[in-house]
Design a protein around this motif. Structure first.
Motif, PDB file in Angstrom:
ATOM      1  N   PHE A 395       0.702  26.083 -21.391  1.00 11.92           N
ATOM      2  CA  PHE A 395       0.807  25.544 -22.549  1.00 11.92           C
ATOM      3  C   PHE A 395       1.188  26.108 -23.693  1.00 11.92           C
ATOM      4  N   ILE A 396       2.788  25.684 -23.745  1.00 12.28           N
ATOM      5  CA  ILE A 396       3.383  26.011 -25.115  1.00 12.28           C
ATOM      6  C   ILE A 396       2.903  25.525 -26.154  1.00 12.28           C
ATOM      7  N   ASN A 397       2.775  24.007 -26.284  1.00 15.34           N
ATOM      8  CA  ASN A 397       2.623  23.041 -27.009  1.00 15.34           C
ATOM      9  C   ASN A 397       1.769  22.058 -26.722  1.00 15.34           C
ATOM     10  N   SER A 398       1.853  21.792 -27.910  1.00 17.36           N
ATOM     11  CA  SER A 398       1.505  19.956 -27.413  1.00 17.36           C
ATOM     12  C   SER A 398       1.603  18.849 -26.351  1.00 17.36           C
ATOM     13  N   THR A 399       3.558  19.437 -26.990  1.00 20.13           N
ATOM     14  CA  THR A 399       4.283  18.172 -25.734  1.00 20.13           C
ATOM     15  C   THR A 399       5.105  18.945 -24.866  1.00 20.13           C
ATOM     16  N   THR A 400       4.860  20.716 -24.445  1.00 23.38           N
ATOM     17  CA  THR A 400       5.340  21.095 -23.531  1.00 23.38           C
ATOM     18  C   THR A 400       5.189  21.629 -22.578  1.00 23.38           C
ATOM     19  N   LEU A 401       4.699  21.791 -21.627  1.00 21.99           N
ATOM     20  CA  LEU A 401       4.510  22.837 -20.257  1.00 21.99           C
ATOM     21  C   LEU A 401       5.193  23.445 -19.354  1.00 21.99           C
TER      22      LEU A 401
HETATM   23  C1  LIG Z   1       7.360  22.746 -28.159  1.00 13.44           C
HETATM   24  O1  LIG Z   1       8.068  23.626 -27.394  1.00 13.44           O
HETATM   25  C2  LIG Z   1       9.163  23.305 -27.122  1.00 13.44           C
HETATM   26  C3  LIG Z   1       9.478  24.766 -26.337  1.00 13.44           C
HETATM   27  O2  LIG Z   1       9.747  25.456 -27.273  1.00 13.44           O
HETATM   28  C4  LIG Z   1       9.812  23.469 -28.248  1.00 13.44           C
HETATM   29  O3  LIG Z   1      11.628  22.872 -28.324  1.00 13.44           O
HETATM   30  C5  LIG Z   1       9.585  22.500 -29.281  1.00 13.44           C
HETATM   31  O4  LIG Z   1      10.256  21.667 -30.310  1.00 13.44           O
HETATM   32  C6  LIG Z   1       8.094  22.580 -29.491  1.00 13.44           C
HETATM   33  N1  LIG Z   1       7.312  21.017 -29.684  1.00 13.44           N
HETATM   34  C7  LIG Z   1       6.647  20.716 -31.295  1.00 13.44           C
HETATM   35  C8  LIG Z   1       5.845  19.612 -31.401  1.00 13.44           C
HETATM   36  O5  LIG Z   1       6.197  22.195 -31.896  1.00 13.44           O
END
Ligand SMILES: *[C@@H]1O[C@H](CO)[C@@H](O)[C@H](O)[C@H]1NC(C)=O
Ligand SMILES: *[C@@H]1O[C@H](CO)[C@@H](O)[C@H](O)[C@H]1NC(C)=O
Ligand SMILES: *[C@@H]1O[C@H](CO)[C@@H](O)[C@H](O)[C@H]1NC(C)=O
Ligand SMILES: *[C@@H]1O[C@H](CO)[C@@H](O)[C@H](O)[C@H]1NC(C)=O
Ligand SMILES: *[C@@H]1O[C@H](CO)[C@@H](O)[C@H](O)[C@H]1NC(C)=O
Ligand SMILES: [Fe+2]
Length: 424
Positions: A395-401
């Motif tokens: 889980f990288i952040n609230s929108t990306t895994l």
């Molecule tokens: C979440 O992480 C992705 C990949 O690193 C990045 O492209 C995206 O901007 C990030 N989104 C937020 C809301 O931080």
């Protein structure tokens, strides 16, 4: 005088064969986010079982640690013998490393000092990055490069970077040495638990039951894997939150039909979480998949009535409550679908309009892997592999895994995809 010496001899005899050496130490999440459950096993019953723990390294014989008394259970009525023993540590600080040992206070017998790290207790929707590992269908004693030993060794090597592990059923395969008298072999069960000890004593080890775990009416499974269910002795479904993500573990080995106890619980859990957290990730797991394509009855939608009932009963809940990922095993291979509902792909990995399904029944059990595939279904991403290994979900952040598959043969990531949070 005679009485005293008889007592004396008797106590020597008892002490000589009395073994409360704790083995197969396991961690699990508790009902609350500030709790961790520790469970272990002994031949004979401990008279003063305890978990000693501290945020700093300590020696069990020094009195520097807090103690949590444990509860002793037994197997004696089940054809299994011995004593699962368990305690819940509560009021733990978030994102903190704890050192702990389990043992018997009166006799001073303790394990080595292990450690685990707690997660972040997040506000709604907020994600603190983390990675967990997941696989199913492992067992004990597989042969050569295909064996469970590689899974355990490779996981252990990565374990300081992992938040927890999920074993999606078919755990020890202790029911595969059946003879007329028994349908679960404790030697195999204990060998399995000992072999995963380095991982399960360090990483939270969550489970759900598979078809090879339900022997003795799940009484062995449920005394071993005390998951944060509403009643550990009766039900096998539960949910927990970790760093802002909602996880739901269900049982494909119990009644899941509409109006069943489990179905009602699942819908209620998803509804409760989703109504308060419209944008949070939900990950669901069970032993059996909704989608798979190895040449096997369970993966052939026209052949297996239980499969049809499973899909009919539950898939609509995944769609209705925006379950982002569904992970399972059962088929001894790994594959991932496109976002899919009702057999049809909907959206893409960067804009999912349905749940993405992943199977990872590749823990390395001795039955071997499935190498034959049906022609690629329309819902399939095309990624299908019969090698052993395990999955990592980051889980990288609230929108990306991201999802990765690690092949055991070289402990290398051989598949990686990025997934954006979908709204459906
Ligand atoms: C979440 O992480 C992705 C990949 O690193 C990045 O492209 C995206 O901007 C990030 N989104 C937020 C809301 O931080
Ligand atoms: C915690 O346990 C792991 C796994 O055994 C080990 O690799 C690590 O060094 C330990 N951490 C500390 C600070 O002792
Ligand atoms: C149980 O498993 C052990 C280890 O594989 C084996 O030696 C033993 O024969 C099995 N017992 C039964 C009753 O099948
Ligand atoms: C499923 O099984 C049926 C009946 O045996 C067979 O006709 C069909 O080809 C199988 N499905 C696939 C996708 O191969
Ligand atoms: C590791 O093994 C996998 C599976 O056999 C193979 O596809 C991959 O190329 C190998 N990777 C490396 C770096 O050797
Ligand atoms: Fe299975």
């Amino acid at each position: 005088m005679k009485l005293i010496s008889t007592f004396f001899i008797l106590s020597i005899i008892i002490n000589c064969c009395f073994s409360v050496i704790p083995t197969s130490v396991r961690l699990a999440f508790g009902k609350n986010q500030d709790e961790v459950r520790v469970t272990w096993w002994t031949d004979d019953s401990m008279d003063s079982p305890v978990v000693l723990y501290n945020t700093e390294m300590f020696l069990p014989e020094q009195d520097s640690a807090s103690g949590q008394e444990a509860t002793v259970m037994d197997y004696d009525t089940l054809g299994f013998h011995g004593h699962p023993t368990t305690a819940v540590l509560s009021g733990l600080k978030e994102m903190t490393q704890y050192f702990y040992t389990v043992g018997n206070k009166n006799s001073g017998e303790y394990t080595e000092v292990y450690n685990f790290t707690t997660g972040k207790i997040n506000q709604l929707g907020e994600i603190t990055p983390f990675t967990f590992s997941i696989f199913g269908d492992m067992g004990y004693g597989g042969k050569g490069l295909d064996s469970d030993f590689y899974t355990v060794a490779n996981l252990y090597e990565r374990s300081n970077d992992l938040a927890f592990n999920i074993h999606v059923g078919d755990i020890a395969y202790a029911d595969e040495t059946w003879d007329s008298a028994i349908n679960g072999n404790q030697t195999v069960w204990n060998q399995f638990l000992d072999s995963i000890n380095p991982v399960s004593s360090h990483l939270i080890y969550m489970t759900c039951p598979g078809n090879h775990d339900i022997f003795y009416d799940l009484s062995v499974y449920r005394r071993t894997w005390l998951m944060p269910t509403d009643d550990s002795y009766e039900v096998s479904w539960y949910s927990f939150d970790y760093n802002g993500v909602h996880f739901v573990g269900i049982s494909s080995e119990h009644d899941f039909l509409p109006l069943s106890e489990q179905h009602t619980w699942i819908e209620n859990d998803l509804n409760t979480f989703r109504s308060k957290n419209p944008d949070s990730w939900i990950v669901m797991f069970a032993h059996r998949p909704f989608y798979c394509s190895t040449v096997w009855n369970w993966c052939n939608t026209t052949k297996d009535d239980l499969k049809k009932a499973f899909v009919y009963s539950l898939e609509n809940l995944l769609y209705k409550y925006n379950v982002d990922m569904f992970i399972s095993g059962h088929t001894h291979s790994s594959e991932r679908t496109l976002p899919t509902y009702d057999g049809k792909p909907l959206g893409t990995y960067s804009n999912p309009k349905a749940t993405i399904h992943i199977t990872v029944g590749t823990g390395g059990n001795s039955e071997g892997n499935q190498h034959n595939w049906y022609p690629q279904p329309i819902w399939s991403s095309g990624y299908r592999i019969s090698d052993n290994g395990f999955g990592l979900m980051n889980f990288i952040n609230s929108t990306t895994l991201s999802w990765q598959f690690v092949a055991n043969i070289n402990n290398t990531i051989v598949d990686e995809i990025f997934i954006t949070k979908g709204q459906f």
